[in-house]
Design a protein around this motif. Structure first.
Motif, short mmCIF file in Angstrom:
data_model
loop_
_atom_site.label_atom_id
_atom_site.label_comp_id
_atom_site.label_asym_id
_atom_site.label_seq_id
_atom_site.Cartn_x
_atom_site.Cartn_y
_atom_site.Cartn_z
N ILE A 138 -9.36 -5.01 3.47
CA ILE A 138 -7.91 -5.72 3.63
C ILE A 138 -7.53 -6.02 2.10
CG2 ILE A 138 -6.04 -6.76 4.73
CD1 ILE A 138 -8.06 -5.31 6.98
N ALA A 139 -6.75 -4.87 1.53
CA ALA A 139 -6.50 -5.05 0.28
C ALA A 139 -5.51 -6.07 -0.04
CB ALA A 139 -6.01 -3.76 -0.34
N GLY A 140 -5.49 -6.82 -0.99
CA GLY A 140 -4.56 -7.90 -1.43
C GLY A 140 -4.47 -9.20 -0.55
N VAL A 141 -5.45 -9.29 0.54
CA VAL A 141 -5.42 -10.43 1.24
C VAL A 141 -6.73 -11.03 1.09
CG1 VAL A 141 -5.40 -11.16 3.51
CG2 VAL A 141 -4.19 -9.13 3.23
N PHE A 154 -6.92 -15.63 4.90
CA PHE A 154 -7.14 -14.59 6.07
C PHE A 154 -7.91 -15.33 7.29
CE2 PHE A 154 -11.03 -12.06 7.92
CZ PHE A 154 -10.29 -11.42 8.62
N VAL A 209 -10.55 -9.33 1.28
CA VAL A 209 -11.31 -9.23 2.52
C VAL A 209 -12.19 -7.90 2.29
CG1 VAL A 209 -11.35 -8.98 4.92
CG2 VAL A 209 -9.62 -10.65 3.91
N GLN A 220 -8.24 -0.90 10.67
CA GLN A 220 -7.85 -2.19 9.99
C GLN A 220 -7.50 -3.07 11.10
OE1 GLN A 220 -5.22 -0.89 6.91
NE2 GLN A 220 -6.65 -1.76 5.38
N GLY A 250 -0.54 -7.67 1.86
CA GLY A 250 -1.62 -7.32 0.86
C GLY A 250 -1.46 -6.16 0.20
N GLU A 258 0.88 -7.27 -2.22
CA GLU A 258 0.29 -8.19 -3.13
C GLU A 258 0.50 -7.91 -4.85
OE1 GLU A 258 -2.52 -10.73 -5.48
OE2 GLU A 258 -2.72 -8.52 -4.87
#
Lengths: 241, 464
Positions: free
Chosen positions: A90-93, A98, A138, B413, B434, B437
């Motif tokens: 999960i990019a950017g999280v 999370f 993540v 996902q 995300g 981000e």
């Protein structure tokens, strides 16, 4: 009690599980072994509710509640946990935020970031994870071993009633396998039931199962104690069937 | 209710009674322009410039590319509206309704907490303006554009329309003809403005056009971060916002220009933004487009001097009935210049996003380095995204990277997040968050929190 009764599961038109029954109680460790393509992972996805896996017959109940009627997130909240063979990135999280949201959903609490970090660091120490891990996104850029360790970390944080470890041992070197297994052992106890799904007996050297089941071609063909796993290790699946 | 019928809550859609001390007639004639210039008591050269621009505006055709602008009714727009009251230096002196509006938008509170200065524009005029005293003493100038013209006519004359010429495009010409308000900023050599200056643009009345004009000059070795926000009430008829923003970063200066555009869904937002970056300077456009019916905006950096760096980081979010046609332009006009374009877009409920970019390297500009990356996320079958990346590279000794991706939220996902207790709606919102981000982390913390909240609001009702 997690009760699976006469479960039939299809992907598209193809029936993969052809009547699986299994009962997992809190405090018990079961191992489900089987050759490639026997339907092991299908069982774990079906229990958790992956939309691609259709239950065509049979039932799953968790402490008397019908699991099949629950959306995936409700299953998690009810105390089911699946440690993924291939966890999603999960990019950017960030992992910490999370996990805090997941924790709050699971427990129905509204714990703040500071307080949560204490719990998180405790569990991370148990799994010999560096604190920096919490800041990473993540699963993004994680090695295979890190991903698996991260799955067990999530299990530790969410304290499920029933955990399914789907091929957690695959792709792990001996040291990582040891750490992950010790983590599971430390966390499992009278309040958690564990279902270990594996091709090899190796992980069972570290996490001792109370029961071993052999799944072949969508059916459990044999059940027994710990010695069954060793027997398979020595003689292969062919001889057991 | 069908998911497509669910309109995310827009919390800025409230409006005040319309109280103008002066408003031009609907539509645009030479007389309208003379009236605007007269009421502002402008020097003749500015009136002449406006009239010249009006002529060019009439001659120029509408853009033949980009978003569909055919339903703009130019005759049905008020081109200038002066709200009651005079420009104030204290919120207490701002008329009550207007003050209440800015209170609801949180501007006075933000000013106290984390801003070095604030300008608040309401319809066509800036109603409140204030710069922190110590910065004033250091020679920093932060005025509305009208004030800039009055007090610093020489600086304005030197740079006004020099970065974006009148004939650049139809809407730049229109803005030059009818401009009102906007910011004028001058930062003296070596002065670093530690906290952001913020301008807030509010449209309140129906059918009003807002044409603010901004000019920022960062003198040698200075630093400035300028932030703008904008909102409007939701009306069934359309409004037009067409701004021009000119930036000049002199040698070794840094300008960071952050926009959080959150116009209501009946506003056409057609904006021209461009910077000239001199040797070793740095210009960064941080451009967030969440609102409006249609946006066409491509912040540009002309790298004029060796060692200059240009950067555009943008996000676009298009929901029902929205088209965000946004992007970036970087022109490498000197050797040893570097640039980066990062674009992220999300479309849902039938929304459309377009990334439109230009990367130009002039012949002889050796050792240019540039990286372009644009990613689009499409949340449902009714929504779409296009990528139009032009590259025009006339020099061989360059290093240019380009990557683009278009994706959807994957089933795996979603399943993974839901297996951890996230509802489907929460899971999608988390993935979108995300995805954005890399943009959000560029914002000051307070804006990052606000933007994340806005994204969450926009995501509500995503799941049927």
């Amino acid at each position: 009690m997690l009760e699976i009764h006469d479960l039939h599961v299809a992907v598209g038109d193809k029936e993969i599980l052809k009547g699986v029954s299994l009962t997992l109680k809190q405090g018990e460790v079961h191992a489900l072994m089987g050759p490639n393509g026997s339907g092991k992972s299908t069982l774990s996805y079906a229990i958790m509710g992956h939309p691609k896996y259709t239950v065509t017959k049979g039932s799953i109940s968790l402490d008397g509640k019908n699991v099949l009627e629950m959306p995936v997130n409700e299953r998690a909240k009810a105390g089911l946990f699946l440690s993924f063979q291939y966890p999603s990135e999960i990019a950017g999280v960030g992992l910490a935020s999370f996990l805090r949201t997941a924790y709050n959903e699971r427990t129905g609490s509204k714990i703040g970031p500071m307080e949560f970090m204490k719990t998180l660091y405790e569990k991370m120490a148990l799994l010999k994870m560096d604190k920096d891990f919490a800041k990473r996104n993540v699963n993004v850029g994680f090695s295979g071993g890190e991903k698996k360790r991260n799955e067990i970390l999530q299990m530790a944080v969410l304290s499920p009633k029933y955990t399914i470890l789907d091929e957690t041992d695959s792709g792990l070197d001996v040291d990582s396998l040891k750490i992950v297994s010790e983590g599971v052992n430390a966390l499992s106890g009278p309040n958690m039931g564990v279902l270990i799904i594996t091709h090899y007996q190796r992980i069972l050297n570290y996490i001792a199962p109370d029961f071993v089941h052999v799944l072949v071609n969508g059916k459990i063909v044999k059940s027994g104690g710990k010695e069954l796993a060793l027997h398979i290790e020595q003689h292969g699946y062919d001889k057991v069937v | 209710m069908e998911p497509s019928e669910v309109v995310a809550e827009y919390k800025y859609g409230f409006f005040d009674p319309e109280k103008f001390s002066f408003k031009t007639e609907k539509g645009l004639t030479e007389e309208t322009i003379r009236q605007i210039s007269h009421i502002k008591k402008e020097p003749d050269w500015m009136l002449d410039l406006r009239l010249k621009a009006f002529k060019i505006y009439k001659e120029k055709s509408m853009p033949k590319w980009g978003a569909d602008l055919s339903s703009i009714d130019f005759e049905n727009i008020y081109y200038y509206g002066k709200p009651e009251g005079e420009q104030a230096q204290s919120w207490d002196d701002v008329p009550k309704d207007i003050r209440n509006t800015f209170d609801r938008l949180g501007i006075p509170e933000a000013e106290k907490k984390f801003l070095a200065g604030v300008g608040a524009q309401y319809e066509s005029e800036v109603v409140y303006h204030k710069l922190r005293e110590d910065l004033e003493k250091k020679g920093v100038v932060f005025l509305d554009m009208d004030g800039g013209l009055r007090e610093y006519p020489e600086i304005v004359k030197k740079w006004f329309t020099k970065i974006i010429p009148i004939h650049d495009n139809k809407f730049a010409a229109l803005n030059t003809a009818v401009w009102s308000g906007g910011s004028f900023i001058y930062v003296p050599p070596g002065v670093k403005v530690d906290l952001p200056l913020q301008a807030y643009f509010r449209i309140n009345a129906k059918n009003i056009g807002q044409f603010e004009r901004t000019l920022i000059i960062a003198d040698k070795g200075s630093y400035i971060h300028y932030v703008e926000g904008c909102t409007a009430p939701v009306y069934s008829t359309d409004s037009l916002h067409s701004a021009v923003v000119e930036l000049v970063a002199l040698e070794d200066a840094t300008i960071r220009y952050t926009t959080i555009q959150n116009w209501s869904s009946n506003v056409y937002n057609l904006v021209t933004k461009r910077a000239h970056a001199y040797a070793r300077s740095r210009v960064e456009w941080i451009d967030g487009n969440l609102g409006s019916k249609i946006t066409m905006k491509y912040p540009a950096v002309f790298l004029m001097g060796e060692g200059a760096h240009g950067e555009v980081i943008s996000v676009a979010f298009a929901g029902k009935g929205q088209h965000q046609d946004a992007g970036a332009k970087i022109l490498h006009l000197a050797p040893n210049t570097t640039s980066q374009i990062t674009s992220k877009s999300v479309s849902k409920d039938g929304g459309k996003t377009t990334y439109r970019g230009l990367l130009y390297v002039q012949k002889g500009c050796r050792n240019v380095k540039s990286r372009v990356s644009c990613d689009a996320l499409i949340l449902d079958k009714n929504s779409s995204s296009d990528t139009v990346p032009y590259m025009d590279v006339k020099e061989n000794d360059v290093s240019i990277g380009h990557e683009a991706s278009v994706g959807r939220v994957s089933e795996e996902q979603l399943f993974y997040l839901m297996s951890r207790g996230f509802s489907e709606e929460m899971a999608i919102a988390l993935i979108v968050r995300g995805f954005m981000e890399p943009f959000v982390r560029e914002l000051p913390m307070e804006y990052a929190i606000e933007l994340n909240r806005l994204i969450e609001l926009s995501m509500e009702g995503s799941v049927g």
